[in-house]
Scaffold this active site. Structure first.
Site, mmCIF file in Angstrom:
data_model
loop_
_atom_site.group_PDB
_atom_site.id
_atom_site.type_symbol
_atom_site.label_atom_id
_atom_site.label_comp_id
_atom_site.label_asym_id
_atom_site.label_seq_id
_atom_site.Cartn_x
_atom_site.Cartn_y
_atom_site.Cartn_z
ATOM 1 N N TYR A 145 7.942 24.480 -20.564
ATOM 2 C CA TYR A 145 6.610 23.909 -20.682
ATOM 3 C C TYR A 145 6.702 22.405 -20.451
ATOM 4 O O TYR A 145 7.629 21.748 -20.912
ATOM 5 C CB TYR A 145 6.019 24.185 -22.067
ATOM 6 N N ASP A 181 -3.565 29.508 -20.718
ATOM 7 C CA ASP A 181 -4.920 29.265 -21.183
ATOM 8 C C ASP A 181 -5.755 28.711 -20.036
ATOM 9 O O ASP A 181 -5.222 28.206 -19.050
ATOM 10 C CB ASP A 181 -4.918 28.256 -22.340
#
Length: 132
Positions: A89, A30
Site C-alpha cells: 500500500y 475503496d
C-alpha cells in the site's frame, strides 16, 4: 450503482468470449482508490494465441482508465484472491498550498504545515508484517 473495474472487465470478457463470466480479483479497493498490479482471474473455455486475450481485453476496455498488462494461463487451482502472497500500500500526501493538477484524485493535499517528525514517529508503528 457505480461503474467498477470488475464490471468493465466482465463486459470485455463477454465481448471476446461470448460468455457471462465472473472475474475474480485478488482484492478490492475503496471508491476513489487506485490499484496498481492488481491480479484477477476468470475461467474461459476459448483458447487464444499468446497476447491476443490481453490485447482483446484492452481494446474492449477503452475508454475506461483500465489496462491489462498480462493475461496468462494458470493452473486450475489458481484463485486470484487466495493465491495472493502479499500486498503493498502506498499513501501519498503532498504538502503544498497550490492546487493539484496531475495528481488530483491520487494524492491527499494538505495546504498547512505538517509536523514531519511526529508523522515519522507515528508511522513506525505501521512498519512490519501485520495480520489483518
Amino acid at each position: 450503482n457505480a461503474p467498477t473495474v470488475q464490471g468493465a472487465l466482465e463486459t470485455a470478457v463477454k465481448a471476446i468470449c461470448g460468455e457471462n463470466l465472473r472475474v475474480h480479483g485478488a482484492g478490492r479497493t475503496d471508491a476513489g482508490v487506485h490499484a496498481r498490479g492488481q491480479v484477477a482471474h476468470c475461467d474461459i473455455a476459448k483458447h487464444f494465441p499468446p497476447g491476443r486475450f490481453r490485447d482483446g481485453l484492452n481494446a474492449h476496455l477503452r475508454p475506461n482508465p483500465i489496462g491489462v498488462l498480462a493475461a496468462d494461463i494458470v493452473p486450475d487451482d489458481f484463485e486470484a484472491r487466495f493465491s495472493a502472497i502479499k500486498r503493498h500500500y502506498l499513501y501519498r500526501i503532498t504538502n503544498t498550498r497550490a492546487n493539484l493538477a496531475l495528481d488530483i484524485g491520487r494524492v491527499w493535499r494538505v495546504p498547512r504545515a505538517l509536523d514531519a517528525d511526529a508523522m515519522h514517529k507515528a508511522a513506525q508503528r505501521l512498519l512490519g508484517k501485520h495480520e489483518f
